[in-house]
Enzyme design. Structure first.
Site, PDB file in Angstrom:
ATOM      1  N   LYS A 156      -4.618  -6.801 -42.230  1.00  0.00           N
ATOM      2  CA  LYS A 156      -4.786  -6.071 -43.424  1.00  0.00           C
ATOM      3  C   LYS A 156      -5.274  -6.588 -44.630  1.00  0.00           C
ATOM      4  CE  LYS A 156      -1.590  -2.719 -42.052  1.00  0.00           C
ATOM      5  NZ  LYS A 156       0.347  -2.968 -43.048  1.00  0.00           N
ATOM      6  N   GLY A 157      -4.416  -8.144 -44.089  1.00  0.00           N
ATOM      7  CA  GLY A 157      -5.304  -9.116 -45.809  1.00  0.00           C
ATOM      8  C   GLY A 157      -6.552  -9.221 -46.163  1.00  0.00           C
TER       9      GLY A 157
ATOM     10  N   GLU B 106     -11.621 -12.918 -43.193  1.00  0.00           N
ATOM     11  CA  GLU B 106      -9.851 -13.533 -43.555  1.00  0.00           C
ATOM     12  C   GLU B 106      -9.301 -14.240 -44.522  1.00  0.00           C
ATOM     13  OE1 GLU B 106      -7.671 -12.457 -42.190  1.00  0.00           O
ATOM     14  OE2 GLU B 106      -6.781 -12.940 -40.203  1.00  0.00           O
ATOM     15  N   ASP B 107      -8.219 -13.695 -45.229  1.00  0.00           N
ATOM     16  CA  ASP B 107      -7.543 -14.159 -45.630  1.00  0.00           C
ATOM     17  C   ASP B 107      -6.681 -15.474 -45.452  1.00  0.00           C
ATOM     18  OD1 ASP B 107      -5.168 -13.680 -44.271  1.00  0.00           O
ATOM     19  OD2 ASP B 107      -4.018 -12.349 -44.934  1.00  0.00           O
TER      20      ASP B 107
ATOM     21  N   ASP C 297      -4.413 -20.094 -40.508  1.00  0.00           N
ATOM     22  CA  ASP C 297      -2.846 -20.666 -40.690  1.00  0.00           C
ATOM     23  C   ASP C 297      -3.314 -21.850 -39.073  1.00  0.00           C
ATOM     24  OD1 ASP C 297      -0.431 -21.765 -41.240  1.00  0.00           O
ATOM     25  OD2 ASP C 297       0.623 -20.131 -40.314  1.00  0.00           O
TER      26      ASP C 297
ATOM     27  N   PHE D 220       3.641 -21.068 -48.394  1.00  0.00           N
ATOM     28  CA  PHE D 220       3.800 -20.233 -48.612  1.00  0.00           C
ATOM     29  C   PHE D 220       2.967 -19.293 -49.486  1.00  0.00           C
ATOM     30  CE2 PHE D 220       4.151 -15.726 -47.479  1.00  0.00           C
ATOM     31  CZ  PHE D 220       4.794 -15.694 -46.068  1.00  0.00           C
TER      32      PHE D 220
ATOM     33  N   ASP E  38       0.972 -11.245 -48.218  1.00  0.00           N
ATOM     34  CA  ASP E  38       1.516 -10.630 -48.118  1.00  0.00           C
ATOM     35  C   ASP E  38       3.106 -11.128 -47.982  1.00  0.00           C
ATOM     36  OD1 ASP E  38       1.401 -10.047 -45.642  1.00  0.00           O
ATOM     37  OD2 ASP E  38       3.234  -9.021 -45.099  1.00  0.00           O
TER      38      ASP E  38
ATOM     39  N   ARG F 129       1.260  -8.118 -51.937  1.00  0.00           N
ATOM     40  CA  ARG F 129      -0.556  -8.054 -51.412  1.00  0.00           C
ATOM     41  C   ARG F 129      -1.583  -7.745 -52.979  1.00  0.00           C
ATOM     42  NH1 ARG F 129      -1.455  -7.957 -45.808  1.00  0.00           N
ATOM     43  NH2 ARG F 129       0.201  -7.030 -44.434  1.00  0.00           N
TER      44      ARG F 129
HETATM   45  P1  IMP Z   1      -3.093 -17.666 -37.466  1.00  0.00           P
HETATM   46  O1  IMP Z   1      -3.244 -17.301 -36.181  1.00  0.00           O
HETATM   47  O2  IMP Z   1      -1.652 -18.290 -38.073  1.00  0.00           O
HETATM   48  O3  IMP Z   1      -3.795 -18.324 -38.410  1.00  0.00           O
HETATM   49  O4  IMP Z   1      -2.327 -16.692 -38.739  1.00  0.00           O
HETATM   50  C1  IMP Z   1      -3.375 -16.089 -39.428  1.00  0.00           C
HETATM   51  C2  IMP Z   1      -2.414 -15.115 -40.631  1.00  0.00           C
HETATM   52  O5  IMP Z   1      -1.010 -15.547 -40.913  1.00  0.00           O
HETATM   53  C3  IMP Z   1      -2.580 -14.659 -42.393  1.00  0.00           C
HETATM   54  O6  IMP Z   1      -3.497 -13.388 -41.723  1.00  0.00           O
HETATM   55  C4  IMP Z   1      -1.521 -13.952 -42.431  1.00  0.00           C
HETATM   56  O7  IMP Z   1      -1.596 -13.248 -42.733  1.00  0.00           O
HETATM   57  C5  IMP Z   1      -0.639 -15.038 -41.859  1.00  0.00           C
HETATM   58  N1  IMP Z   1      -0.470 -16.040 -43.173  1.00  0.00           N
HETATM   59  C6  IMP Z   1      -0.684 -16.810 -42.273  1.00  0.00           C
HETATM   60  N2  IMP Z   1      -0.240 -18.074 -43.675  1.00  0.00           N
HETATM   61  C7  IMP Z   1       0.339 -16.892 -44.806  1.00  0.00           C
HETATM   62  C8  IMP Z   1       0.561 -17.313 -45.489  1.00  0.00           C
HETATM   63  O8  IMP Z   1       1.188 -18.464 -46.679  1.00  0.00           O
HETATM   64  N3  IMP Z   1       0.944 -16.413 -47.050  1.00  0.00           N
HETATM   65  C9  IMP Z   1       1.269 -14.874 -45.939  1.00  0.00           C
HETATM   66  N4  IMP Z   1       0.639 -14.452 -44.805  1.00  0.00           N
HETATM   67  C10 IMP Z   1       0.266 -15.983 -43.900  1.00  0.00           C
END
Ligand code: IMP
Length: 178
Positions: free
Chosen positions: A44-45, A99-100, A103, A152, A159, A165
């Site tokens: 949803k981000g 994508e938001d 990570d 974070f 979120d 959000r």
């Molecule tokens: P990845 O698969 O580890 O790249 O995950 C990305 C997802 O992790 C994002 O779409 C977010 O939902 C979540 N995420 C990673 N870092 C943060 C953060 O600092 N704040 C909030 N959500 C995060």
């Protein structure tokens, strides 16, 4: 400012200005494109970023949404389950995955290969934020809003336990709450 926020990293205006630049860049890159351009938002981000970005794209586009979650509820496996699939076909289309934040990169790696597997012609990534330090694979944004340190962050779609959000800015969550 929300009392749970330690500091604001990017204001609503910072984000709008950066999205305007990204929208222009995408428009120029795809202006004479031979394939349909489909924006795919990851729920949803991505919603606030998606809505801001698309306003600044001045060529014809289509859009759709996808939602995924980890099989075991953690970020570590990279084994994701699609909980809301696309409504439309991706065959022979050029995709911009929105994508938001990137990570570890595990979610995007999986969704990107899924889209190629379904017949997409090309898949690019647009992300509002990037935490390069946390990456475990070779995923990179083709269009990136901002690089951030390993903190974070919340707001503008991001979120913590489904909260924050709706904040109109990106901020760092207070350490004692995380
Ligand atoms: P990845 O698969 O580890 O790249 O995950 C990305 C997802 O992790 C994002 O779409 C977010 O939902 C979540 N995420 C990673 N870092 C943060 C953060 O600092 N704040 C909030 N959500 C995060």
């Amino acid at each position: 400012m929300h009392p749970d926020v330690k500091k604001i990293l990017f204001s609503e205006e910072d984000i709008r200005n950066r999205c305007r630049e990204m929208g222009r860049e995408i428009s120029e890159a795809y202006r004479d494109n031979q394939h349909d351009l489909l924006f795919v938002g990851i729920l949803k981000g991505s919603i606030p970023f998606f809505a801001e970005l698309i306003k600044h794209v001045d060529i014809d586009v289509y859009y759709d949404f996808i939602a995924a979650s980890s099989y075991d509820g953690t970020e570590s496996s990279g084994d994701i389950k699609i909980i809301k699939d696309l409504d439309c076909s991706v065959v022979d289309r050029d995709i911009i995955l929105v994508e938001d934040i990137i990570d570890t990169g595990l979610t995007l790696k999986e969704i990107k290969s899924l889209l190629y597997h379904k017949g997409a012609h090309d898949v690019k990534i647009a992300a509002l934020l990037n935490k390069q330090e946390r990456r475990v694979n070779d995923i990179q944004a083709d269009y990136l809003g901002f690089e951030i340190p390993n903190e974070f962050v919340i707001g503008f779609g991001l979120d913590f336990n489904q909260k924050y959000r709706n904040l109109p800015y990106v901020g760092v969550l207070k350490d004692e709450l995380y």
